[in-house]
Design an enzyme around this catalytic site. Structure first.
Site, PDB file in Angstrom:
ATOM      1  N   GLY A 204      17.712  35.853  -3.472  1.00 32.92           N
ATOM      2  CA  GLY A 204      15.880  36.101  -2.893  1.00 32.92           C
ATOM      3  C   GLY A 204      15.443  37.830  -1.937  1.00 32.92           C
ATOM      4  O   GLY A 204      14.686  37.578  -2.249  1.00 32.92           O
TER       5      GLY A 204
ATOM      6  N   ASP B  46      13.537  36.242   1.968  1.00 34.07           N
ATOM      7  CA  ASP B  46      12.564  35.977   1.431  1.00 34.07           C
ATOM      8  C   ASP B  46      11.467  35.246   2.128  1.00 34.07           C
ATOM      9  O   ASP B  46      10.076  35.071   1.917  1.00 34.07           O
ATOM     10  CB  ASP B  46      12.457  35.863   0.027  1.00 34.07           C
ATOM     11  CG  ASP B  46      13.571  34.319  -0.238  1.00 34.07           C
ATOM     12  OD1 ASP B  46      14.227  33.556   0.950  1.00 34.07           O
ATOM     13  OD2 ASP B  46      13.668  34.359  -1.641  1.00 34.07           O
TER      14      ASP B  46
ATOM     15  N   ASP C  70      10.818  28.429   3.947  1.00 34.74           N
ATOM     16  CA  ASP C  70      10.198  26.523   4.329  1.00 34.74           C
ATOM     17  C   ASP C  70      10.128  25.784   4.931  1.00 34.74           C
ATOM     18  O   ASP C  70       9.701  25.552   5.236  1.00 34.74           O
ATOM     19  CB  ASP C  70      10.794  27.184   2.574  1.00 34.74           C
ATOM     20  CG  ASP C  70      10.476  26.064   1.404  1.00 34.74           C
ATOM     21  OD1 ASP C  70       8.911  25.627   1.477  1.00 34.74           O
ATOM     22  OD2 ASP C  70      11.470  25.227   0.533  1.00 34.74           O
TER      23      ASP C  70
ATOM     24  N   LYS D  99       6.529  29.474   4.527  1.00 35.14           N
ATOM     25  CA  LYS D  99       5.104  28.743   4.127  1.00 35.14           C
ATOM     26  C   LYS D  99       4.542  27.101   4.631  1.00 35.14           C
ATOM     27  O   LYS D  99       6.363  26.238   4.994  1.00 35.14           O
ATOM     28  CB  LYS D  99       5.742  27.619   2.961  1.00 35.14           C
ATOM     29  CG  LYS D  99       5.224  27.977   1.674  1.00 35.14           C
ATOM     30  CD  LYS D  99       6.266  27.515   0.782  1.00 35.14           C
ATOM     31  CE  LYS D  99       7.142  27.691  -0.392  1.00 35.14           C
ATOM     32  NZ  LYS D  99       7.694  27.475  -1.272  1.00 35.14           N
TER      33      LYS D  99
ATOM     34  N   PHE E  11       5.068  26.899  -4.656  1.00 37.22           N
ATOM     35  CA  PHE E  11       5.895  27.537  -5.652  1.00 37.22           C
ATOM     36  C   PHE E  11       5.802  28.886  -5.659  1.00 37.22           C
ATOM     37  O   PHE E  11       5.069  29.441  -6.831  1.00 37.22           O
ATOM     38  CB  PHE E  11       6.924  26.935  -6.517  1.00 37.22           C
ATOM     39  CG  PHE E  11       8.104  26.802  -6.679  1.00 37.22           C
ATOM     40  CD1 PHE E  11       9.063  26.598  -5.942  1.00 37.22           C
ATOM     41  CD2 PHE E  11       8.738  27.682  -7.650  1.00 37.22           C
ATOM     42  CE1 PHE E  11      10.580  26.919  -5.795  1.00 37.22           C
ATOM     43  CE2 PHE E  11      10.043  28.547  -7.505  1.00 37.22           C
ATOM     44  CZ  PHE E  11      10.644  27.912  -6.969  1.00 37.22           C
TER      45      PHE E  11
ATOM     46  N   ASP F 123      12.706  33.524  -6.885  1.00 35.94           N
ATOM     47  CA  ASP F 123      13.403  33.301  -8.304  1.00 35.94           C
ATOM     48  C   ASP F 123      12.952  31.363  -9.216  1.00 35.94           C
ATOM     49  O   ASP F 123      12.721  30.898  -7.615  1.00 35.94           O
ATOM     50  CB  ASP F 123      14.742  33.181  -9.089  1.00 35.94           C
ATOM     51  CG  ASP F 123      15.320  31.968  -8.181  1.00 35.94           C
ATOM     52  OD1 ASP F 123      15.508  31.487  -7.269  1.00 35.94           O
ATOM     53  OD2 ASP F 123      15.937  31.269  -8.783  1.00 35.94           O
TER      54      ASP F 123
HETATM   55  P1  IMP Z   1      14.511  27.019   3.583  1.00 33.74           P
HETATM   56  O1  IMP Z   1      15.817  26.470   4.367  1.00 33.74           O
HETATM   57  O2  IMP Z   1      14.016  24.497   2.914  1.00 33.74           O
HETATM   58  O3  IMP Z   1      13.229  27.101   4.912  1.00 33.74           O
HETATM   59  O4  IMP Z   1      14.895  27.557   2.091  1.00 33.74           O
HETATM   60  C1  IMP Z   1      14.987  28.756   2.093  1.00 33.74           C
HETATM   61  C2  IMP Z   1      15.236  29.480   1.047  1.00 33.74           C
HETATM   62  O5  IMP Z   1      14.416  28.853  -0.440  1.00 33.74           O
HETATM   63  C3  IMP Z   1      14.526  30.833   0.488  1.00 33.74           C
HETATM   64  O6  IMP Z   1      15.572  31.594   0.868  1.00 33.74           O
HETATM   65  C4  IMP Z   1      14.707  30.432  -0.785  1.00 33.74           C
HETATM   66  O7  IMP Z   1      15.476  31.673  -1.286  1.00 33.74           O
HETATM   67  C5  IMP Z   1      14.073  29.515  -1.346  1.00 33.74           C
HETATM   68  N1  IMP Z   1      12.448  29.319  -1.468  1.00 33.74           N
HETATM   69  C6  IMP Z   1      11.986  28.263  -0.986  1.00 33.74           C
HETATM   70  N2  IMP Z   1      10.755  28.404  -1.017  1.00 33.74           N
HETATM   71  C7  IMP Z   1      10.373  29.131  -2.222  1.00 33.74           C
HETATM   72  C8  IMP Z   1       9.397  29.455  -3.728  1.00 33.74           C
HETATM   73  O8  IMP Z   1       8.753  29.222  -3.099  1.00 33.74           O
HETATM   74  N3  IMP Z   1       9.863  30.151  -4.320  1.00 33.74           N
HETATM   75  C9  IMP Z   1      11.460  30.657  -4.605  1.00 33.74           C
HETATM   76  N4  IMP Z   1      12.408  29.706  -3.744  1.00 33.74           N
HETATM   77  C10 IMP Z   1      12.253  29.494  -2.717  1.00 33.74           C
HETATM   78 MG    MG Z   2      16.864  32.064  -0.137  1.00 31.50          MG
END
Ligand code: IMP
Ligand code: MG
Length: 174
Positions: free
Chosen positions: A41, A98, A101, A129, A150, A157
């Site tokens: 990403g 990227d 989340d 987010k 999203f 992606d």
């Molecule tokens: P986390 O570990 O939940 O913070 O997730 C982070 C990873 O999930 C990011 O590096 C993204 O690759 C993917 N991700 C989280 N939200 C989105 C989104 O809205 N669109 C696409 N990929 C996402």
């Molecule tokens: Mg990622």
């Protein structure tokens, strides 16, 4: 079924302008030895950010971090590969991803780098987010605060599609 929003959520020019600002902010506040980018990403953000940074005496390393199987929900289980071959001991690291989340990816990566002997770690994400956060983690540099939607494009992606778009779009259910 999902389709892209009618208009980009963040147009390309706005992303590029913000990338310049983040790079300037990093230039003024952090000297580092390695940029560690989380594939896939972060590939586009990383290249644009690195081109805009004044620090050109650093290494670029890529690791693969995956938590999403397919679809929109993170599986919660993070797979990290490629970190073993990188010389992290005694280094100041800038992690680039990227989007923040749930925060699990960054939280896990920071832990792994500390374990590997990094002396300083700062993190940079294009988007945050905040509403989705599941672990207590805040990035040092954030491009855009976004709602709980999203998003795709500019590296991000949905089932491997949309990554090459130069804008950020939201996906809507149809
Ligand atoms: P986390 O570990 O939940 O913070 O997730 C982070 C990873 O999930 C990011 O590096 C993204 O690759 C993917 N991700 C989280 N939200 C989105 C989104 O809205 N669109 C696409 N990929 C996402
Ligand atoms: Mg990622």
């Amino acid at each position: 079924m999902y389709k892209m929003s009618a208009k980009p959520m963040i147009p390309a020019e706005k992303i590029q302008a913000r990338v310049q600002e983040i790079a300037a902010d990093i230039n003024n506040s952090y000297e580092f030895d390695i940029v560690l980018s989380a594939l896939t990403g972060a590939f586009m953000f990383t290249t644009d950010l690195c081109r805009a940074m004044a620090n050109f005496k650093h290494r670029i390393a890529f690791i693969k971090a995956s938590s999403y199987g397919s679809g929109m929900e993170s599986s919660g289980k993070l797979k990290v590969s490629g970190i073993d071959g990188i010389d992290i001991k005694g280094k100041r690291v800038l992690i680039v991803d990227d989007i923040l989340d749930t925060g699990r990816t960054m939280y896990t990566l920071v832990g792994m780098l500390k374990e590997a002997g990094a002396t300083e770690i700062k993190t940079c994400v294009l988007m945050n987010k905040e509403a989705r956060r599941a672990v207590d983690y805040h990035a040092d540099y954030v491009g855009f605060e976004i709602e709980n939607e999203f998003v795709v494009g500019y590296g991000l992606d949905y089932d491997q599609d949309y990554r090459t778009l130069p804008e950020i779009w939201t996906l809507e259910e149809v």
